[in-house]
Structure formats: structure tokens, C-alpha cells
Design a protein around this motif. Structure first.
Motif, PDB file in Angstrom:
ATOM      1  N   GLU A  53       0.804  -1.223   0.000  1.00  0.00           N
ATOM      2  CA  GLU A  53       0.000   0.000   0.000  1.00  0.00           C
ATOM      3  C   GLU A  53       0.836   1.272   0.000  1.00  0.00           C
ATOM      4  N   ASP A  54       2.132   1.147   0.234  1.00  0.00           N
ATOM      5  CA  ASP A  54       2.995   2.334   0.304  1.00  0.00           C
ATOM      6  C   ASP A  54       3.042   3.087  -1.021  1.00  0.00           C
ATOM      7  N   LYS A  55       2.748   2.390  -2.123  1.00  0.00           N
ATOM      8  CA  LYS A  55       2.815   3.030  -3.446  1.00  0.00           C
ATOM      9  C   LYS A  55       1.912   4.251  -3.547  1.00  0.00           C
ATOM     10  N   TRP A  56       0.821   4.264  -2.790  1.00  0.00           N
ATOM     11  CA  TRP A  56      -0.130   5.376  -2.872  1.00  0.00           C
ATOM     12  C   TRP A  56       0.441   6.656  -2.278  1.00  0.00           C
ATOM     13  N   ASN A  57       1.552   6.544  -1.578  1.00  0.00           N
ATOM     14  CA  ASN A  57       2.219   7.747  -1.055  1.00  0.00           C
ATOM     15  C   ASN A  57       3.137   8.400  -2.089  1.00  0.00           C
ATOM     16  N   TYR A  58       3.226   7.811  -3.282  1.00  0.00           N
ATOM     17  CA  TYR A  58       4.158   8.303  -4.301  1.00  0.00           C
ATOM     18  C   TYR A  58       3.458   8.577  -5.632  1.00  0.00           C
ATOM     19  N   LEU A  59       2.213   9.043  -5.572  1.00  0.00           N
ATOM     20  CA  LEU A  59       1.468   9.299  -6.796  1.00  0.00           C
ATOM     21  C   LEU A  59       2.205  10.286  -7.691  1.00  0.00           C
ATOM     22  N   ALA A  60       2.121  10.066  -8.995  1.00  0.00           N
ATOM     23  CA  ALA A  60       2.942  10.790  -9.965  1.00  0.00           C
ATOM     24  C   ALA A  60       2.612  12.273 -10.033  1.00  0.00           C
ATOM     25  N   GLU A  61       3.653  13.048 -10.290  1.00  0.00           N
ATOM     26  CA  GLU A  61       3.538  14.476 -10.567  1.00  0.00           C
ATOM     27  C   GLU A  61       4.322  14.778 -11.827  1.00  0.00           C
ATOM     28  N   GLU A  62       3.949  15.858 -12.514  1.00  0.00           N
ATOM     29  CA  GLU A  62       4.675  16.258 -13.714  1.00  0.00           C
ATOM     30  C   GLU A  62       5.929  17.007 -13.322  1.00  0.00           C
ATOM     31  N   THR A  63       7.025  16.719 -14.036  1.00  0.00           N
ATOM     32  CA  THR A  63       8.297  17.383 -13.774  1.00  0.00           C
ATOM     33  C   THR A  63       8.448  18.588 -14.698  1.00  0.00           C
ATOM     34  N   PRO A  64       9.388  19.489 -14.405  1.00  0.00           N
ATOM     35  CA  PRO A  64       9.599  20.647 -15.289  1.00  0.00           C
ATOM     36  C   PRO A  64       9.908  20.259 -16.737  1.00  0.00           C
ATOM     37  N   SER A  65      10.519  19.082 -16.962  1.00  0.00           N
ATOM     38  CA  SER A  65      10.846  18.663 -18.323  1.00  0.00           C
ATOM     39  C   SER A  65       9.647  18.104 -19.076  1.00  0.00           C
ATOM     40  N   GLY A  66       8.516  17.915 -18.359  1.00  0.00           N
ATOM     41  CA  GLY A  66       7.331  17.345 -18.997  1.00  0.00           C
ATOM     42  C   GLY A  66       7.143  15.875 -18.735  1.00  0.00           C
ATOM     43  N   PHE A  71       4.328   7.167  -9.057  1.00  0.00           N
ATOM     44  CA  PHE A  71       3.475   6.000  -9.269  1.00  0.00           C
ATOM     45  C   PHE A  71       2.256   6.342 -10.113  1.00  0.00           C
ATOM     46  N   ILE A  72       2.005   5.531 -11.146  1.00  0.00           N
ATOM     47  CA  ILE A  72       0.829   5.669 -12.005  1.00  0.00           C
ATOM     48  C   ILE A  72      -0.010   4.405 -11.841  1.00  0.00           C
ATOM     49  N   PRO A  73      -1.198   4.505 -11.228  1.00  0.00           N
ATOM     50  CA  PRO A  73      -2.007   3.310 -10.947  1.00  0.00           C
ATOM     51  C   PRO A  73      -2.715   2.779 -12.189  1.00  0.00           C
ATOM     52  N   PRO A  74      -3.278   1.574 -12.092  1.00  0.00           N
ATOM     53  CA  PRO A  74      -3.908   0.943 -13.261  1.00  0.00           C
ATOM     54  C   PRO A  74      -5.048   1.753 -13.861  1.00  0.00           C
ATOM     55  N   LYS A  89      -1.754  -2.834 -16.387  1.00  0.00           N
ATOM     56  CA  LYS A  89      -0.461  -2.576 -15.768  1.00  0.00           C
ATOM     57  C   LYS A  89      -0.546  -1.355 -14.863  1.00  0.00           C
ATOM     58  N   GLU A  90       0.444  -1.254 -14.003  1.00  0.00           N
ATOM     59  CA  GLU A  90       0.715  -0.059 -13.216  1.00  0.00           C
ATOM     60  C   GLU A  90       2.218   0.153 -13.276  1.00  0.00           C
ATOM     61  N   PHE A  91       2.671   1.383 -13.003  1.00  0.00           N
ATOM     62  CA  PHE A  91       4.102   1.608 -13.147  1.00  0.00           C
ATOM     63  C   PHE A  91       4.569   2.799 -12.345  1.00  0.00           C
ATOM     64  N   PHE A  92       5.887   2.931 -12.266  1.00  0.00           N
ATOM     65  CA  PHE A  92       6.545   3.996 -11.504  1.00  0.00           C
ATOM     66  C   PHE A  92       7.591   4.618 -12.410  1.00  0.00           C
ATOM     67  N   HIS A  93       7.542   5.945 -12.560  1.00  0.00           N
ATOM     68  CA  HIS A  93       8.504   6.659 -13.391  1.00  0.00           C
ATOM     69  C   HIS A  93       9.620   7.243 -12.537  1.00  0.00           C
ATOM     70  N   ILE A  94      10.851   7.025 -13.002  1.00  0.00           N
ATOM     71  CA  ILE A  94      12.024   7.531 -12.288  1.00  0.00           C
ATOM     72  C   ILE A  94      12.832   8.409 -13.237  1.00  0.00           C
ATOM     73  N   VAL A  95      12.972   9.663 -12.861  1.00  0.00           N
ATOM     74  CA  VAL A  95      13.816  10.639 -13.559  1.00  0.00           C
ATOM     75  C   VAL A  95      14.699  11.289 -12.501  1.00  0.00           C
ATOM     76  N   THR A  98      13.616  12.184  -8.673  1.00  0.00           N
ATOM     77  CA  THR A  98      12.433  11.447  -8.232  1.00  0.00           C
ATOM     78  C   THR A  98      12.625  10.989  -6.793  1.00  0.00           C
ATOM     79  N   ILE A  99      11.585  11.165  -5.987  1.00  0.00           N
ATOM     80  CA  ILE A  99      11.603  10.693  -4.599  1.00  0.00           C
ATOM     81  C   ILE A  99      11.176   9.229  -4.583  1.00  0.00           C
ATOM     82  N   LEU A 100      12.044   8.383  -4.046  1.00  0.00           N
ATOM     83  CA  LEU A 100      11.802   6.947  -4.009  1.00  0.00           C
ATOM     84  C   LEU A 100      11.775   6.447  -2.573  1.00  0.00           C
TER      85      LEU A 100
END
Length: 280
Positions: A53-66, A71-74, A89-95, A98-100
Motif C-alpha cells: 500500500e505504500d505506493k499510494w504515497n508516491y502518486l505521480a507528478e509532472e516534472t519541469p521537463s514534462g 506511481f501511475i495506478p492501473p 499494468k501499473e508503473f513507476f517513473h524515475i527521472v 524522483t523521490i523513491l
């Protein structure tokens, strides 16, 4: 059409890689300079993360680069162009920045560092052997064009199937990648297929520890289609394995967005056009 397995310890690795990318848009690298034990550990740790359930604490935000970061849920996952059902699918973007979760951060940073170095090496091989196919802004400059801020590590989780999925929905519908090249460690669970020139689907070879490399649309555009961006998909597992999840860790390598890919597009204008199409 056969996707070649290229042993990076071989003296012919450089030419074999370029040739299979020219023919099929795909290559499989054996003995790549990536830590295989770390990749196996990352797959286990990220599977645990997605099943918690910890994934819900990391919901995705847009970065300055676009890019998106987090975390992006299904329910807000992607729908491939030309399809009307979301991928399963669900996934997590790392640039960069990114706070992990602390337990995942060190391995992700080390893997990213190795993947960038490998990507730069492979782009350098293309600089040498495909330079004449590229526009002036990129001729001999692919390796130097790699942009860490515009590139993206995506940790994908394809959950176990429950039987309640929408009819026709698959883990990843047929699509092409937008970027220059993608580095994809071979998953422990099968399912990745590539479309041959005759329209037939075939499994991509490889074993855990190998890395699959494919050309993206930006490279196809820049090379006047000499390096094809080939359709690929991830099919659902057979019933006997439907209770197994699948982890995938593609690194999408992109150039500086002001680089000119062709007379029609910079990398930035090309990316915007494709993202606008996906948003429709």
C-alpha cells in the motif's frame, strides 16, 4: 525475421548489434555491463512495492521537463494508440530528483548509472556505423545527445489476472516506443513479442541477465527509417500462470529536445506530437 542475440564479449558485437537493429529494430545483448544480481533484486523488491500500500504515497507528478515522476495506478494507465482498452499494468517513473522509497533508491540509482553508460556506448556504435543516415545536427552526435532529464526509467508491474479483466484487454497492447532507443532487462516472466515483417508475432529471445534493445520512433525519424521502430506487445500469460505478476524495467533513452531529428521535427516537437496523439 529473427532478433539476434549479440554477445558483448564477442569481437563482432558492435557490427552484429547495428545489423540486427537495422533488420528488425531489436537486438538482445548477452553479457551486458549491467549488474544481473542487482536487476534480479530490483525485480523482487519492486514486486513487493507494487503489491503493498505504500505506493499510494508516491502518486505521480509532472516534472519541469514534462516527464511524470512517481506511481501511475492501473486506472490511469496507458491506452495504446489505436486501441480502446487500457493496458493491464501499473508503473513507476524515475527521472532525476524522483523521490523513491529508501529501500529502493540506492539500487535504482546504481542501475540508472549503468544503463546510461550502456546507452551512450550503443548510441556511439550507431554514430560510427549509421552516421551518414542521420541529419547534420545528429551526425556523429547521438551519444552526446543523450539527455538524462528527458530519459526515463519505468518500473512496470503487470498484476496477476483475476478473471474480471475487460474482454480483449492485454498487459501491453501493440505499440512502438517514442524515444531513441530502449534498454529492457529480460524479465523472469515471458510475454514480450515483436511483430515480424510478415505481420506475424514472435517471442523475443533472451534469458534473465540479457538486455533487449529496440529502436524508437525518434531514431526511425532521424535515420530516414533505416533503423525501424518495430511494433511490440506483452501478451497475457496462459491460465496456468495467470496468478503470476510480471516486472519489467525499460529505460527509455531520449535526446536533448532541441536536437533536430529531421527537416520536419526537433525531438521536442516530435515528442509533443506523439503525446498529443496518445491523449486523444
Amino acid at each position: 525475421m529473427t532478433v539476434a542475440v549479440v554477445d558483448m564479449f564477442s569481437a563482432e558485437a558492435e557490427m552484429a548489434f547495428v545489423e540486427t537493429l537495422r533488420r528488425t529494430g531489436f537486438a538482445v545483448l548477452r553479457n551486458p555491463p549491467l549488474d544481473a544480481a542487482r536487476m534480479e533484486k530490483m525485480a523482487r523488491d519492486w514486486r513487493d512495492f507494487f503489491l503493498g500500500e505504500d505506493k499510494w504515497n508516491y502518486l505521480a507528478e509532472e516534472t519541469p521537463s514534462g516527464n511524470t515522476s512517481g506511481f501511475i495506478p492501473p486506472d490511469v494507465s496507458e491506452t495504446a494508440v489505436g486501441h480502446d482498452r487500457k493496458d493491464l499494468k501499473e508503473f513507476f517513473h524515475i527521472v532525476p530528483e524522483t523521490i523513491l522509497p529508501a529501500r529502493l533508491a540506492d539500487d535504482a540509482a546504481a542501475h540508472l548509472d549503468e544503463a546510461r553508460k550502456l546507452g551512450k556506448l550503443l548510441l556511439g556504435w550507431l554514430d560510427i556505423h549509421c552516421g551518414n543516415a542521420l541529419p547534420a545536427d545528429l551526425r556523429g552526435q547521438l551519444a552526446e545527445s543523450l539527455s538524462p532529464s528527458d530519459s526515463l526509467l519505468r518500473i512496470l508491474h503487470y498484476p496477476p489476472l483475476t478473471g474480471d479483466e475487460q474482454p480483449g484487454a492485454v498487459r501491453a497492447a501493440a505499440h512502438e516506443d517514442i524515444n531513441l532507443i530502449t534498454l529492457l532487462p529480460v524479465s523472469a516472466e515471458p510475454g514480450l513479442q515483436v511483430m515480424a515483417r510478415d505481420g506475424q508475432w514472435m517471442d523475443v529471445p533472451g534469458r534473465p541477465g540479457d538486455v533487449i534493445v529496440n529502436s524508437g520512433d525518434m531514431l526511425q525519424e532521424a535515420s530516414s527509417r533505416q533503423l525501424p521502430s518495430t511494433s511490440h506487445r506483452v501478451i497475457n500469460p496462459p491460465d496456468a500462470h495467470s496468478n503470476l505478476s510480471r516486472i519489467s524495467m525499460p529505460y527509455f533513452i531520449a535526446p536533448d529536445l532541441d536536437i533536430r531529428l529531421s527537416k520536419h521535427h526537433t525531438a521536442g516537437s516530435y515528442l509533443k506530437e506523439r503525446l498529443d496523439l496518445l491523449a486523444r
